[in-house]
Motif scaffolding. Structure first.
Motif, PDB file in Angstrom:
ATOM      1  N   ILE A   1      35.489  17.684  -8.157  1.00 34.43           N
ATOM      2  CA  ILE A   1      34.467  18.134  -7.197  1.00 34.43           C
ATOM      3  C   ILE A   1      34.852  17.747  -5.782  1.00 34.43           C
ATOM      4  N   GLU A   2      35.361  16.525  -5.604  1.00 36.98           N
ATOM      5  CA  GLU A   2      35.766  16.081  -4.265  1.00 36.98           C
ATOM      6  C   GLU A   2      36.913  16.933  -3.727  1.00 36.98           C
ATOM      7  N   ALA A   3      37.846  17.285  -4.594  1.00 38.97           N
ATOM      8  CA  ALA A   3      38.956  18.143  -4.157  1.00 38.97           C
ATOM      9  C   ALA A   3      38.453  19.520  -3.739  1.00 38.97           C
ATOM     10  N   ALA A   4      37.484  20.046  -4.484  1.00 39.48           N
ATOM     11  CA  ALA A   4      36.919  21.350  -4.134  1.00 39.48           C
ATOM     12  C   ALA A   4      36.183  21.283  -2.806  1.00 39.48           C
ATOM     13  N   LYS A   5      35.468  20.182  -2.561  1.00 38.81           N
ATOM     14  CA  LYS A   5      34.745  20.036  -1.288  1.00 38.81           C
ATOM     15  C   LYS A   5      35.717  19.947  -0.116  1.00 38.81           C
ATOM     16  N   LEU A   6      36.839  19.254  -0.322  1.00 37.95           N
ATOM     17  CA  LEU A   6      37.847  19.170   0.748  1.00 37.95           C
ATOM     18  C   LEU A   6      38.410  20.542   1.077  1.00 37.95           C
ATOM     19  N   ASP A   7      38.445  21.426   0.099  1.00 41.47           N
ATOM     20  CA  ASP A   7      38.931  22.792   0.335  1.00 41.47           C
ATOM     21  C   ASP A   7      37.843  23.690   0.895  1.00 41.47           C
ATOM     22  N   GLY A   8      36.645  23.140   1.123  1.00 33.96           N
ATOM     23  CA  GLY A   8      35.567  23.907   1.729  1.00 33.96           C
ATOM     24  C   GLY A   8      34.716  24.688   0.750  1.00 33.96           C
ATOM     25  N   ALA A   9      34.760  24.324  -0.515  1.00 30.33           N
ATOM     26  CA  ALA A   9      33.972  25.044  -1.521  1.00 30.33           C
ATOM     27  C   ALA A   9      32.490  24.697  -1.389  1.00 30.33           C
ATOM     28  N   SER A  10      31.645  25.698  -1.561  1.00 33.67           N
ATOM     29  CA  SER A  10      30.200  25.488  -1.545  1.00 33.67           C
ATOM     30  C   SER A  10      29.741  25.005  -2.919  1.00 33.67           C
ATOM     31  N   GLU A  11      28.462  24.635  -3.009  1.00 34.84           N
ATOM     32  CA  GLU A  11      27.933  24.174  -4.287  1.00 34.84           C
ATOM     33  C   GLU A  11      28.007  25.286  -5.345  1.00 34.84           C
ATOM     34  N   PHE A  12      27.716  26.509  -4.940  1.00 33.73           N
ATOM     35  CA  PHE A  12      27.783  27.613  -5.891  1.00 33.73           C
ATOM     36  C   PHE A  12      29.209  27.846  -6.353  1.00 33.73           C
ATOM     37  N   GLN A  13      30.181  27.707  -5.465  1.00 34.78           N
ATOM     38  CA  GLN A  13      31.580  27.879  -5.839  1.00 34.78           C
ATOM     39  C   GLN A  13      32.033  26.758  -6.775  1.00 34.78           C
ATOM     40  N   ILE A  14      31.548  25.535  -6.535  1.00 34.62           N
ATOM     41  CA  ILE A  14      31.877  24.428  -7.432  1.00 34.62           C
ATOM     42  C   ILE A  14      31.325  24.697  -8.823  1.00 34.62           C
ATOM     43  N   LEU A  15      30.104  25.221  -8.865  1.00 28.80           N
ATOM     44  CA  LEU A  15      29.502  25.551 -10.158  1.00 28.80           C
ATOM     45  C   LEU A  15      30.269  26.667 -10.857  1.00 28.80           C
ATOM     46  N   ALA A  16      30.593  27.729 -10.101  1.00 28.63           N
ATOM     47  CA  ALA A  16      31.194  28.917 -10.704  1.00 28.63           C
ATOM     48  C   ALA A  16      32.658  28.710 -11.079  1.00 28.63           C
ATOM     49  N   LYS A  17      33.394  27.909 -10.287  1.00 29.79           N
ATOM     50  CA  LYS A  17      34.836  27.809 -10.495  1.00 29.79           C
ATOM     51  C   LYS A  17      35.284  26.510 -11.157  1.00 29.79           C
TER      52      LYS A  17
ATOM     53  N   LEU B   1      20.923  30.902 -18.505  1.00 41.05           N
ATOM     54  CA  LEU B   1      21.005  30.988 -17.045  1.00 41.05           C
ATOM     55  C   LEU B   1      20.274  29.821 -16.385  1.00 41.05           C
ATOM     56  N   ILE B   2      19.059  29.549 -16.846  1.00 42.19           N
ATOM     57  CA  ILE B   2      18.291  28.438 -16.289  1.00 42.19           C
ATOM     58  C   ILE B   2      18.973  27.107 -16.597  1.00 42.19           C
ATOM     59  N   ALA B   3      19.516  26.986 -17.804  1.00 43.50           N
ATOM     60  CA  ALA B   3      20.152  25.733 -18.209  1.00 43.50           C
ATOM     61  C   ALA B   3      21.384  25.435 -17.359  1.00 43.50           C
ATOM     62  N   ILE B   4      22.155  26.452 -17.001  1.00 46.26           N
ATOM     63  CA  ILE B   4      23.356  26.231 -16.194  1.00 46.26           C
ATOM     64  C   ILE B   4      23.002  25.654 -14.830  1.00 46.26           C
ATOM     65  N   PHE B   5      22.021  26.256 -14.155  1.00 49.52           N
ATOM     66  CA  PHE B   5      21.645  25.776 -12.825  1.00 49.52           C
ATOM     67  C   PHE B   5      20.947  24.419 -12.896  1.00 49.52           C
ATOM     68  N   ALA B   6      20.048  24.246 -13.867  1.00 47.10           N
ATOM     69  CA  ALA B   6      19.344  22.970 -13.993  1.00 47.10           C
ATOM     70  C   ALA B   6      20.301  21.852 -14.377  1.00 47.10           C
ATOM     71  N   SER B   7      21.211  22.132 -15.297  1.00 48.79           N
ATOM     72  CA  SER B   7      22.168  21.105 -15.723  1.00 48.79           C
ATOM     73  C   SER B   7      23.096  20.717 -14.586  1.00 48.79           C
ATOM     74  N   TYR B   8      23.457  21.680 -13.764  1.00 47.75           N
ATOM     75  CA  TYR B   8      24.301  21.366 -12.600  1.00 47.75           C
ATOM     76  C   TYR B   8      23.577  20.413 -11.665  1.00 47.75           C
ATOM     77  N   GLY B   9      22.300  20.668 -11.428  1.00 46.56           N
ATOM     78  CA  GLY B   9      21.523  19.775 -10.571  1.00 46.56           C
ATOM     79  C   GLY B   9      21.377  18.386 -11.166  1.00 46.56           C
ATOM     80  N   PHE B  10      21.087  18.308 -12.467  1.00 47.29           N
ATOM     81  CA  PHE B  10      20.943  17.003 -13.122  1.00 47.29           C
ATOM     82  C   PHE B  10      22.251  16.217 -13.121  1.00 47.29           C
ATOM     83  N   SER B  11      23.374  16.910 -13.249  1.00 52.47           N
ATOM     84  CA  SER B  11      24.656  16.222 -13.338  1.00 52.47           C
ATOM     85  C   SER B  11      25.216  15.828 -11.975  1.00 52.47           C
TER      86      SER B  11
END
Length: 298
Positions: free
Chosen positions: A193-209, A112-122
């Motif tokens: 990621i850019e396509a997801a942002k254009l669709d209005g996705a949040s950071e959590f949605q980008i991570l989850a989906k 769980l910690i690795a998923i969130f930390a890795s998302y931030g690092f990447s």
């Protein structure tokens, strides 16, 4: 000339195949022996392996003998060893559940910690991020024995010594998972990621989906490698858990041979079951996650 080259290639393939088969047999032999001997009667085990443990005294311990008889097929199949382990000897099951209580929380929360930390690092760049990630890499390169003494001192000062938290907390924040998942997440195309942002996705949605589905194989690999690593831990419980009743089965296995050798085989099989099942279930994801080096499948 072409035929000769083809023949040489065919000969090399045969040689490599024979070598791989021989290596596989040698690698699997201890496991097969353990499983087969766990179904032997006590008398048959004593007849075959009694010389390995029968000459043990306080001053001299004889573990190897020329008269040892390795058998892959029992003369008589019996389940007495498993009955003793699972029904008549609660100590073995207690140690097994100690292993589960220690390993499962470490695996889940480290992931769980690795998923969130890795998302931030990447996702984000910067000097501070680079320094923190470099520190993670340095910690990962250090053998656990180097950090064992600091962990002992910290656990002692915080009152966690001789509690399961002394093992769980350092395990939860281990850097291996973060390092592996960060490298995988960095390979996700920015266009996704850019396509997801254009669709209005949040950071959590980008991570989850996006990130989690595309990193499924790497996540499975992390779960398997972390689970196996802590399932087999020995140094941490010996140093941080003074109460032997809290020791996992990995520590207790070394003490079984002083008693009934037949029980040692049965307990060894029980001990291998979780890791074998996990490997059989996630073998493809494990191989793909480790060898992953290119783009994302679409």
């Amino acid at each position: 000339m072409a035929l000769s080259r083809r023949q040489k290639t065919h000969t090399l393939n045969i040689a490599f195949t024979i070598f791989a088969c021989a290596a596989a047999v040698l690698f699997l032999m201890p496991t097969v022996l353990t499983i087969a001997n766990s179904f032997m009667t006590s008398s048959e085990i004593s007849a075959n392996y009694g010389t390995m443990f029968g000459n043990m005294t306080d001053d001299t311990k004889v573990f190897i003998s020329d008269n040892v008889n390795l058998k892959f097929i029992p003369d008589k199949v019996t389940f007495d060893q498993y009955k003793a382990v699972l029904l008549k000897s609660p100590d073995y099951l207690l140690k097994f559940w100690n292993s589960v209580i220690l390993t499962v929380p470490i695996t889940l929360f480290q992931l769980l910690i690795a998923i969130f930390a890795s998302y931030g690092f990447s996702r984000y760049n910067g000097k501070i991020k680079s320094i923190i990630f470099f520190a993670y890499v340095i910690l990962m390169l250090m053998p656990y024995q180097v950090t064992l003494v600091p962990n002992f001192l910290v656990a002692d000062k915080t009152g966690l010594l001789n509690t399961r938290w002394a093992i769980i907390l350092p395990g939860v924040f281990a850097p291996f998972s973060i390092f592996l998942l960060t490298k995988v997440m960095k390979r996700i195309p920015v266009s996704y990621i850019e396509a997801a942002k254009l669709d209005g996705a949040s950071e959590f949605q980008i991570l989850a989906k996006i990130h989690i589905p595309l990193c499924k194989s790497a996540i499975v690999s992390v779960v398997m490698l972390v689970f196996i690593d802590y399932w087999n831990m020995v140094e941490q419980p010996l140093v941080l858990l003074q109460d032997k009743d809290k020791h996992p089965l990995s520590v207790f296995l070394s003490q079984i041979n002083s008693g009934d050798v037949g029980l040692a085989f049965a307990v060894g099989v029980v001990y291998m079951v979780p890791t074998i099942l996990m490997f059989l279930y996630g073998e493809d994801d494990l191989v793909e996650g480790i060898t992953y080096s290119g783009g994302i499948k679409g």
